[in-house]
Design a protein around this motif. Structure first.
Motif, PDB file in Angstrom:
ATOM      1  N   TYR A 230      -7.350 -10.974  -3.708  1.00  0.00           N
ATOM      2  CA  TYR A 230      -7.556 -11.618  -2.784  1.00  0.00           C
ATOM      3  C   TYR A 230      -6.391 -11.506  -1.575  1.00  0.00           C
ATOM      4  O   TYR A 230      -6.795 -12.008  -0.481  1.00  0.00           O
TER       5      TYR A 230
ATOM      6  N   SER B  39      -5.376  -8.996   0.381  1.00  0.00           N
ATOM      7  CA  SER B  39      -5.604  -7.602   0.349  1.00  0.00           C
ATOM      8  C   SER B  39      -6.141  -7.291   1.868  1.00  0.00           C
ATOM      9  O   SER B  39      -7.220  -7.676   2.146  1.00  0.00           O
TER      10      SER B  39
ATOM     11  N   ARG C 141      -9.125  -7.008   8.207  1.00  0.00           N
ATOM     12  CA  ARG C 141      -9.865  -7.599   7.435  1.00  0.00           C
ATOM     13  C   ARG C 141      -9.540  -7.586   5.841  1.00  0.00           C
ATOM     14  O   ARG C 141      -8.839  -6.570   5.457  1.00  0.00           O
ATOM     15  N   LEU C 142     -10.204  -8.579   5.251  1.00  0.00           N
ATOM     16  CA  LEU C 142     -10.291  -8.447   3.726  1.00  0.00           C
ATOM     17  C   LEU C 142     -11.196  -7.289   3.508  1.00  0.00           C
ATOM     18  O   LEU C 142     -11.906  -6.966   4.227  1.00  0.00           O
TER      19      LEU C 142
ATOM     20  N   THR D 191     -13.372  -6.891   1.737  1.00  0.00           N
ATOM     21  CA  THR D 191     -14.977  -7.683   1.719  1.00  0.00           C
ATOM     22  C   THR D 191     -15.550  -7.222   3.049  1.00  0.00           C
ATOM     23  O   THR D 191     -16.793  -7.292   3.242  1.00  0.00           O
TER      24      THR D 191
ATOM     25  N   ASP E  62     -14.532  -9.525   5.805  1.00  0.00           N
ATOM     26  CA  ASP E  62     -14.419 -10.566   6.347  1.00  0.00           C
ATOM     27  C   ASP E  62     -12.862 -10.582   7.167  1.00  0.00           C
ATOM     28  O   ASP E  62     -12.149  -9.965   6.804  1.00  0.00           O
TER      29      ASP E  62
ATOM     30  N   LYS F 236      -9.454 -11.148   8.605  1.00  0.00           N
ATOM     31  CA  LYS F 236      -8.204 -11.862   8.371  1.00  0.00           C
ATOM     32  C   LYS F 236      -6.916 -11.372   9.211  1.00  0.00           C
ATOM     33  O   LYS F 236      -6.391 -10.562   8.993  1.00  0.00           O
TER      34      LYS F 236
ATOM     35  N   ASN G 283     -11.853 -19.067   2.539  1.00  0.00           N
ATOM     36  CA  ASN G 283     -13.049 -18.221   1.999  1.00  0.00           C
ATOM     37  C   ASN G 283     -13.834 -17.854   3.285  1.00  0.00           C
ATOM     38  O   ASN G 283     -14.357 -16.884   3.548  1.00  0.00           O
TER      39      ASN G 283
ATOM     40  N   GLY H 183     -13.328 -14.648  -0.562  1.00  0.00           N
ATOM     41  CA  GLY H 183     -12.040 -14.699  -0.458  1.00  0.00           C
ATOM     42  C   GLY H 183     -11.323 -15.830  -1.046  1.00  0.00           C
ATOM     43  O   GLY H 183     -12.089 -16.652  -1.342  1.00  0.00           O
TER      44      GLY H 183
ATOM     45  N   ASP I  82      -9.567 -19.285  -1.228  1.00  0.00           N
ATOM     46  CA  ASP I  82      -9.528 -20.712  -0.359  1.00  0.00           C
ATOM     47  C   ASP I  82      -8.430 -21.812  -1.009  1.00  0.00           C
ATOM     48  O   ASP I  82      -8.643 -22.784  -0.876  1.00  0.00           O
TER      49      ASP I  82
ATOM     50  N   ASN J 220     -14.518  -5.085  -7.779  1.00  0.00           N
ATOM     51  CA  ASN J 220     -14.774  -5.586  -6.488  1.00  0.00           C
ATOM     52  C   ASN J 220     -16.223  -4.834  -6.166  1.00  0.00           C
ATOM     53  O   ASN J 220     -16.192  -3.541  -6.384  1.00  0.00           O
TER      54      ASN J 220
END
Length: 832
Positions: free
Chosen positions: A46, A48, A62-63, A65, A67, A69, A323, A360, A362, A527
């Motif tokens: 998480y 990351s 970014r994460l 994933t 997304d 960050k 998230n 992610g 939350d 993952n």
């Protein structure tokens, strides 16, 4: 009072100078490898944060994933501000036509394959159904089901726009699993890769904005579901953030990735800036390995022999603790033992409420501390304007509740160097994440190892890392050296760069904790493959790193699987596949067992651990379980039935030769353990059985100059990576001649970006290539397999933390990213 302040200032200057006199801002070795995603701040699945760009200024961090960050870095030099990290545009998106996480919008859809014209505004969607977003079977906010593998979904959405809407800085957002095409009024504006991707965005340029008009518009999305999860959602947004046009972009000079640290160098006008991102994940120090706090070290010096006024800023977004970007957040300023912290997290705090892949966290809180600087919580505009104007932070606010994304503040840290000359000046900041509760295991919740059952809190962790900065950084540097030098000794500089760039990647896919019975447990997250926790066929390929450097962590991955069987919760005569869906580990959730795969994995790894320990103490409590699994392999492993192996994406496959090898080595491993136990008769009986199985295998699998994929398939081949244990243990079941015959054949099958997994497809798994390559007797042959992997990592356009599953002709990922399995890259090191 004045004397005290003068003393404190002197101490601060002395510390700063001490930092600058060290070698901490120079990587142990410069590296040429361009990682597809660079680790910035990483600790677990998480926390990351990566940069999927060649330059740190090309976009937001970014994460894994994908997304965003966002972390942003600024350096102010003589009143001019330079950005060295983050997107030049500070996006704050306001929904015009929101996605399903904000509103359950309705559209027309069909799963019937369409030809040209379905995406045009005047298309008559006769016979199409109405459904509410999102569409799919795996992801948030699904309201309309769609799940069939190898199927298509076509969705049309009407959007009414005003003249004011059209004036905005517009973005189309879309989520897809798997590949997709996005259209606006009949014209394609985006394409999504074959992967699960959420909240991807396309910034509409002037030409694309002209596709839109006042009144009715149609957005359309086509998604293809290859296999597994399916998802579709999209919307239209306006950016109401600001672009600080007066902020210049720093010139990135280099980036070097070592095992524990990432080194960047920049020029900001007349000043040089070095930034080092260090996650002190020392594999032999369980406290540091699991502590979710990282260093951001920074150093400046003048380049023109003149003095310059310099300030450093680091900005963090509350989005890191969500998230989805729209989730309401609460950000506060807290003081603990004289240290000021900025703290942010969601208002709801749904602790351990979400599980699954591609998500992610939350719950829990992100922290930025004021060590060596000042911190402030405020709107982005206020922070950036104050820093640009005077190199300082405005007083800010004590509490900000953001119910809409455009109200989201930033957490800002500033260090004022004052006048800087040719003598380097340096300092560091700390950023961390407290998950509050990290994992649920057999219906009990646990914090990570570093918290020691609640005896240590996040503020203790920050203080420890602050106090011990220099010694920890020196230990990290020593680890960087060890990882690099060990790889260089058995390979070359390219192999050393691969392992250096993979170390944090592997560790950050895990969570370390201790259960209430005192068992050390180290759980992986699967993952980007299905989100399972502590999957045995991830534990197996990742093992070489841990066997080489800390076998106790290898045990910590296996103990819970043994305990699961010993408790009676798992009753089958072979090992479980997993313990749940991360972060909930209450029992297997995977629908299809892998009997020979998982039993063979556990037996083989257990044997290797006993060999390294020189005794069987670790497996003594589980001896009856090991015996049961071994007998299952003896009975069923010679010619496996139709079942999955770890390469489950290839589907069920009967008579799998490589899976048979795994069974044979599992039986041999049990014999080795029985011999160490002092039971010579049992050892001889099972080793003889393994020899018989191997002899029959060689006769049945042989096909001229190589060995088949399956016993009943002519003119086939596959990698026999499971054979490596025969070399490691010197059991000579298959013999070196068999291995070298395979290795020679593999060299003829290689493509530009590596050796295919087998004859069926051009795709491969890089972890298994490294296992197969380790069967080579000499370094030069081994390196012939390494070079295409290096080329793949260096050139792939799939900008994600290394995908272990890619096409060997194109270098593009097929699936999987940020997975622990690339710990398998260390196999040659383990063999040697």
């Amino acid at each position: 009072m004045q004397k005290k302040l003068t003393t404190l200032l002197g101490m601060a200057l002395a510390v700063t100078c001490a930092f600058a006199q060290t070698e901490l801002f120079k990587p142990y070795k410069q590296t040429a490898l361009r990682l597809p995603a660079v680790p910035i701040v990483v600790n677990d699945p998480y926390f990351s944060i990566w940069s999927p760009y060649d330059k740190l200024t090309e976009g937001n961090t970014r994460l894994w994933t994908g997304d965003e960050k966002p972390l942003e870095g600024l350096l102010r030099v003589d009143g001019t501000t330079y950005r060295f990290m983050g997107d030049k545009e500070h996006k704050v998106l306001k929904a015009i036509a929101p996605m399903s996480d904000e509103a359950a919008w309705e559209g027309q859809y069909t799963e019937t394959k369409q030809t040209d014209g379905w995406h045009k505004p005047d298309f008559k969607a006769d016979g199409w159904q109405k459904g509410r977003a999102a569409f799919g079977n795996a992801g948030d906010n699904i309201r309309t089901g769609w799940s069939k593998e190898h199927s298509h979904i076509y969705i049309r959405r009407e959007i009414n726009l005003t003249a004011d809407d059209l004036k905005g800085d517009l973005y189309a957002l879309y989520s897809h699993d798997d590949a997709c095409e996005l259209y606006i009024n009949g014209t394609q504006v985006a394409t999504g890769r074959m992967d699960a991707v959420f909240n991807e965005s396309v910034h509409l340029n002037a030409q694309q904005k002209q596709l839109l008009h006042e009144g009715r518009n149609v957005m359309a999305l086509h998604v293809y579901n290859n296999a597994g999860g399916a998802y579709a959602d999209f919307g239209l947004y306006a950016n109401i953030g600001i672009e600080a046009t007066s902020v210049k972009t720093a010139v990135q000079k280099s980036v070097d990735v070592m095992a524990t640290s990432t080194y960047y160098t920049f020029t900001c006008g007349p000043v040089a800036l070095d930034v080092v991102f260090t996650s002190p994940m020392l594999i032999d120090d369980l406290d540091l390995l699991s502590t979710p706090v990282s260093y951001v070290s920074y150093q400046v010096k003048s380049l023109d022999r003149k003095k310059h006024d310099v300030q450093f800023a680091l900005l963090a977004s509350p989005q890191i603790a969500t998230n989805k970007p729209h989730q309401p957040t609460e950000s506060t300023v807290v003081s603990v033992n004289g240290v000021k912290y900025l703290k942010t997290g969601t208002i709801d705090q749904p602790i351990l409420a979400k599980k699954g892949d591609g998500i992610g966290i939350d719950w829990g809180y992100l922290y930025v501390a004021d060590f060596n600087g000042k911190v402030s919580l405020d709107s982005y505009n206020n922070i950036i304007n104050g820093f640009m104007a005077k190199g300082d932070l405005n007083c800010g606010q004590q509490l900000v509740r953001a119910y809409k994304q455009n109200d989201t503040p930033v957490l800002a840290y500033v260090h004022n160097f004052g006048k800087v000359d040719q003598q380097p000046q340096a300092s560091f900041s700390l950023i961390g994440y407290d998950e509050v509760e990290d994992i649920e295991y057999m219906y009990q919740r646990y914090k990570a190892y570093w918290a020691h059952g609640g005896k240590v809190d996040i503020f203790d962790a920050f203080n420890k890392l602050n106090r011990n900065y220099k010694s920890i950084m020196e230990r990290c540097r020593a680890m960087d050296k060890q990882i690099y030098d060990d790889a260089l000794k058995v390979g070359n500089a390219h192999y050393a760069e691969i392992l250096s760039g993979s170390y944090r990647h592997v560790l950050a896919a895990h969570k370390l904790f201790e259960d209430n019975e005192g068992h050390l447990l180290y759980f992986s997250k699967e993952n980007n493959s299905n989100g399972c926790v502590n999957t045995v066929d991830l534990t197996y390929p990742s093992a070489p790193l841990f066997l080489a450097y800390n076998p106790e962590l290898q045990k910590a991955m296996m103990t819970s699987i043994f305990e699961y069987s010993r408790s009676g919760r798992w009753t089958k005569p072979f090992a479980a596949h997993d313990l749940g869906t991360y972060p909930i580990a209450n029992g297997q959730v995977y629908g299809g067992d892998m009997p020979i795969e998982e039993a063979g994995n556990m037996l083989t790894l257990a044997a290797q651990l006993c060999i390294q320990d020189g005794n069987i103490d670790y497996v003594k409590p589980y001896w009856d379980i090991l015996t049961q699994w071994t007998d299952y392999l003896v009975e069923n492993g010679q010619d496996p039935s139709n079942q999955l192996c770890t390469d489950d994406f290839a589907g069920h496959w009967p008579h799998n030769c490589n899976l048979s090898v795994k069974a044979i080595m599992g039986v041999a491993g049990y014999a080795l353990m029985a011999r160490m136990k002092g039971d010579a008769a049992t050892a001889e009986r099972y080793m003889n059985r393994a020899r018989q199985m191997a002899k029959k295998w060689e006769a049945d699998a042989r096909e001229g100059d190589h060995y088949k994929l399956a016993f009943d398939r002519q003119n086939t081949w596959s990698q026999k990576y499971n054979m490596i244990w025969d070399k490691l243990w010197n059991t000579n079941l298959f013999g070196d001649e068999v291995m070298q015959r395979e290795v020679s054949y593999y060299l003829k099958q290689q493509n530009t970006y590596g050796l295919p997994l087998d004859i069926r497809k051009d795709y491969t798994k890089t972890d298994w290539i490294m296992w197969s390559a380790a069967m080579a007797n000499d370094k030069d042959t081994f390196l012939k397999f390494v070079e295409p992997i290096y080329k793949y990592i260096d050139e792939t356009q799939s900008r994600v933390p290394i995908s272990d599953w890619h096409e060997t002709k194109t270098g593009m990922m097929v699936g999987f990213k940020a997975r622990s399995v690339i710990g398998g890259y260390w196999m040659r090191l383990l063999v040697k």
